[in-house]
Design an enzyme around this catalytic site. Structure first.
Site, PDB file in Angstrom:
ATOM      1  N   ASN A  12      -0.471   3.521 -14.158  1.00  0.00           N
ATOM      2  CA  ASN A  12      -0.088   4.215 -13.050  1.00  0.00           C
ATOM      3  C   ASN A  12       1.491   4.737 -13.062  1.00  0.00           C
ATOM      4  OD1 ASN A  12       0.927   5.218 -10.386  1.00  0.00           O
ATOM      5  ND2 ASN A  12       0.649   3.234  -9.308  1.00  0.00           N
ATOM      6  N   LYS A  14       3.109   6.693 -11.313  1.00  0.00           N
ATOM      7  CA  LYS A  14       4.028   6.733 -10.189  1.00  0.00           C
ATOM      8  C   LYS A  14       4.847   8.193 -10.080  1.00  0.00           C
ATOM      9  CE  LYS A  14       4.290   1.945  -9.357  1.00  0.00           C
ATOM     10  NZ  LYS A  14       4.859   0.621  -8.970  1.00  0.00           N
ATOM     11  N   HIS A  98      -2.647   2.221  -2.908  1.00  0.00           N
ATOM     12  CA  HIS A  98      -1.668   1.461  -3.493  1.00  0.00           C
ATOM     13  C   HIS A  98      -0.751   0.829  -2.498  1.00  0.00           C
ATOM     14  CE1 HIS A  98       1.879   0.396  -6.002  1.00  0.00           C
ATOM     15  NE2 HIS A  98       1.097   0.530  -6.924  1.00  0.00           N
ATOM     16  N   GLU A 100       2.155   0.694  -2.338  1.00  0.00           N
ATOM     17  CA  GLU A 100       3.242   1.799  -1.920  1.00  0.00           C
ATOM     18  C   GLU A 100       2.885   2.557  -0.928  1.00  0.00           C
ATOM     19  OE1 GLU A 100       4.317   2.832  -5.823  1.00  0.00           O
ATOM     20  OE2 GLU A 100       5.168   0.683  -6.131  1.00  0.00           O
ATOM     21  N   GLU A 170      -3.609  -6.549  -6.573  1.00  0.00           N
ATOM     22  CA  GLU A 170      -2.128  -6.251  -7.102  1.00  0.00           C
ATOM     23  C   GLU A 170      -1.198  -7.099  -5.923  1.00  0.00           C
ATOM     24  OE1 GLU A 170      -1.189  -2.596  -9.409  1.00  0.00           O
ATOM     25  OE2 GLU A 170      -1.205  -2.012  -7.376  1.00  0.00           O
ATOM     26  N   GLY A 176       6.405  -4.545  -9.840  1.00  0.00           N
ATOM     27  CA  GLY A 176       7.920  -4.144 -10.018  1.00  0.00           C
ATOM     28  C   GLY A 176       8.935  -5.143  -9.956  1.00  0.00           C
ATOM     29  N   SER A 216       3.396  -6.420 -12.781  1.00  0.00           N
ATOM     30  CA  SER A 216       4.366  -6.847 -13.861  1.00  0.00           C
ATOM     31  C   SER A 216       3.627  -7.465 -15.166  1.00  0.00           C
ATOM     32  CB  SER A 216       5.205  -7.862 -13.321  1.00  0.00           C
ATOM     33  OG  SER A 216       6.261  -7.287 -12.429  1.00  0.00           O
TER      34      SER A 216
HETATM   35  C1  PEP Z   1       1.603  -0.955  -9.840  1.00  0.00           C
HETATM   36  O1  PEP Z   1       2.650  -0.387  -9.052  1.00  0.00           O
HETATM   37  O2  PEP Z   1       0.563  -0.856  -9.797  1.00  0.00           O
HETATM   38  C2  PEP Z   1       2.054  -1.896 -10.484  1.00  0.00           C
HETATM   39  C3  PEP Z   1       1.412  -2.819 -11.087  1.00  0.00           C
HETATM   40  O3  PEP Z   1       3.404  -1.999 -11.174  1.00  0.00           O
HETATM   41  P1  PEP Z   1       4.247  -2.917 -12.076  1.00  0.00           P
HETATM   42  O4  PEP Z   1       3.324  -3.105 -13.300  1.00  0.00           O
HETATM   43  O5  PEP Z   1       5.531  -2.111 -12.439  1.00  0.00           O
HETATM   44  O6  PEP Z   1       4.554  -4.229 -11.512  1.00  0.00           O
END
Ligand code: PEP
Length: 254
Positions: A12, A14, A98, A100, A170, A176, A216
């Site tokens: 992703n 973003k 997601h 966000e 997630e 992040g 992460s």
């Molecule tokens: C995400 O935003 O879907 C995500 C998993 O981000 P990150 O891998 O940067 O934690």
């Protein structure tokens, strides 16, 4: 790695990468990942780069995903993108709900369920995201929160549609932040999601649905996470923006 379900690893991107940068990244990914058949590989660039990236991945093992779409098919919805428009760029997957978008656009489970239905109607496979906040985990409410997001965001799908849906677990506290769930924490929630799907649909559906872990994921933790029986792939944010880390996550998971 011998898995019951084929791994699916999605990047992703973003709100990152201009068209020129996206082309550069996808060309490098194609070179690095050429020949990888064991994993379904998906990249989700921003809308503005989909057209350019679509031509690049045409005859490759990389599939295209979008990061969001409208619940509506056509009409006066300023700023929105419909499934049929994504299909013009050979988009096969779409990330929905997601954290966000749940946080900044106040997306509800009900809206996500309508988008998931619209995605299936447009022959696009939804990647439906769920995840608890740190406060939920610390107050022992993880299963309650995840159970309610799963029931709400997947409400109304048929069994056939559910089998073609990907769920991404997630934990919001791991996105992040550099904090990954332990492989046992991930496995526990993935198993809980599968049990919930069994009660909403049936055993066949529960056994077939692929559940990605996101939060992460990096080259050094991918293998251990992917080795868990109910972890069927990853949704990768930050580490999907660099050719080395994204391709290493994939290669380390095989
Ligand atoms: C995400 O935003 O879907 C995500 C998993 O981000 P990150 O891998 O940067 O934690």
């Amino acid at each position: 790695m011998n898995k019951e379900r084929k791994l699916i690893i999605a990047g992703n991107w973003k709100m990152n990468r201009t068209v020129a940068e996206a082309l550069d990244l996808v060309q490098s990914l194609k070179r690095e990942l050429n020949g990888v058949k064991e994993v379904d590989i998906v990249i989700c660039p921003p809308f503005t780069a989909l057209h350019a990236v679509a031509s690049e991945v045409l005859e490759s093992n990389i599939r295209l995903g979008a990061q969001n779409m409208s619940e509506n098919n056509v009409g006066a919805y300023t700023g929105e993108i419909a499934a049929v428009m994504l299909k013009e760029f050979s988009v096969r997957y779409v990330v929905l709900g997601h954290s966000e978008r749940r946080q900044y656009q106040q997306e509800s489970d009900a809206l996500i369920a309508r988008k998931a239905a619209a995605a299936h109607a447009g022959s696009i496979k939804p990647i439906v995201c769920v995840g608890e906040l740190l406060a939920d985990r610390e107050s022992d409410r993880t299963e309650q929160v995840i159970g309610s997001q799963i029931r709400g965001s997947l409400a109304g799908l048929t069994k056939e549609q559910m089998i073609e849906t990907i769920v991404a677990y997630e934990p919001v506290w791991a996105i992040g932040t550099g904090k990954t769930a332990t492989s046992q924490q991930a496995q526990d929630v993935h198993a809980f999601i599968r049990t919930t799907l069994r009660s909403m649909f049936d055993d066949n559906v529960a056994r077939k649905v692929r559940i990605q872990y996101g939060g992460s994921v990096k080259p050094n933790n991918a293998r251990e996470l992917m080795s868990q029986p109910d972890v069927d792939g990853a949704l990768v944010g930050g580490a999907s923006l660099e050719v080395r880390s994204f391709s290493d996550i994939i290669k380390n998971s095989i």
